[in-house]
Scaffold this active site. Structure first.
Site, PDB file in Angstrom:
ATOM      1  N   THR A  10       0.805  -1.221   0.000  1.00  0.00           N
ATOM      2  CA  THR A  10       0.000   0.000   0.000  1.00  0.00           C
ATOM      3  C   THR A  10       0.838   1.272   0.000  1.00  0.00           C
ATOM      4  O   THR A  10       2.032   1.256   0.318  1.00  0.00           O
ATOM      5  CB  THR A  10      -0.930   0.025   1.230  1.00  0.00           C
ATOM      6  OG1 THR A  10      -0.145   0.083   2.416  1.00  0.00           O
ATOM      7  CG2 THR A  10      -1.833  -1.193   1.260  1.00  0.00           C
ATOM      8  N   ASP A  11       0.166   2.374  -0.326  1.00  0.00           N
ATOM      9  CA  ASP A  11       0.801   3.686  -0.226  1.00  0.00           C
ATOM     10  C   ASP A  11       0.559   4.229   1.185  1.00  0.00           C
ATOM     11  O   ASP A  11       0.004   3.522   2.048  1.00  0.00           O
ATOM     12  CB  ASP A  11       0.267   4.630  -1.317  1.00  0.00           C
ATOM     13  CG  ASP A  11      -1.240   4.881  -1.224  1.00  0.00           C
ATOM     14  OD1 ASP A  11      -1.844   4.617  -0.154  1.00  0.00           O
ATOM     15  OD2 ASP A  11      -1.806   5.345  -2.218  1.00  0.00           O
ATOM     16  N   CYS A  12       0.918   5.473   1.418  1.00  0.00           N
ATOM     17  CA  CYS A  12       0.794   6.036   2.771  1.00  0.00           C
ATOM     18  C   CYS A  12      -0.660   6.171   3.224  1.00  0.00           C
ATOM     19  O   CYS A  12      -0.923   6.305   4.414  1.00  0.00           O
ATOM     20  CB  CYS A  12       1.517   7.377   2.861  1.00  0.00           C
ATOM     21  SG  CYS A  12       0.833   8.643   1.781  1.00  0.00           S
TER      22      CYS A  12
END
Length: 129
Positions: A10-12
């Site tokens: 995932t991203d942030c």
């Protein structure tokens, strides 16, 4: 093929990074061969993506359990056209149409070649499902 979404995917914001959907599709294609105790690549023969059309329909998030489904649309002597869809429960969240070509390499130079009989048999059996 089922895939759990981990933090590393995932991203942030906790949403799956877009390039990872392509990895999930690649894993599902490789799994066809691994499930039979084979490899999708030999010393000088393998499959490469020639073209791809993708559509992102809905995001996946940390902890989700996804399922990658693959359907053969067309099988030719040296190429295979696939549709790969990724589902979150019953909801389709990603779709790709992928054209793979079979190549051999001679001294590092790739050349399109006919799909070998063992791979052709795998693909034909998958078409029946």
């Amino acid at each position: 093929m089922k895939i759990r979404i981990y933090y590393e995917d995932t991203d942030c914001g906790g949403i799956v990074y877009h390039a990872n959907y392509l990895k999930y599709c690649e894993r599902a294609r490789s799994e066809w061969f691994f499930a039979l105790g084979l490899s999708p690549q030999t010393d000088n023969l393998g499959f490469v993506v020639k073209s791809m059309q993708i559509e992102f329909l809905h995001p996946a998030k940390l902890g989700d359990l996804l399922e990658v489904k693959t359907k053969i649309l067309e099988l030719k002597s040296a190429s295979i056209l696939l549709e790969q869809e990724i589902f979150l429960q019953e909801k389709k969240i990603f779709c790709a149409t992928i054209l793979l070509v079979c190549i051999t390499q001679n001294k590092g130079i790739p050349k399109i070649t006919k799909i070998p009989p063992f791979a052709n048999e795998i693909f034909k059996n998958l078409q029946k499902d």
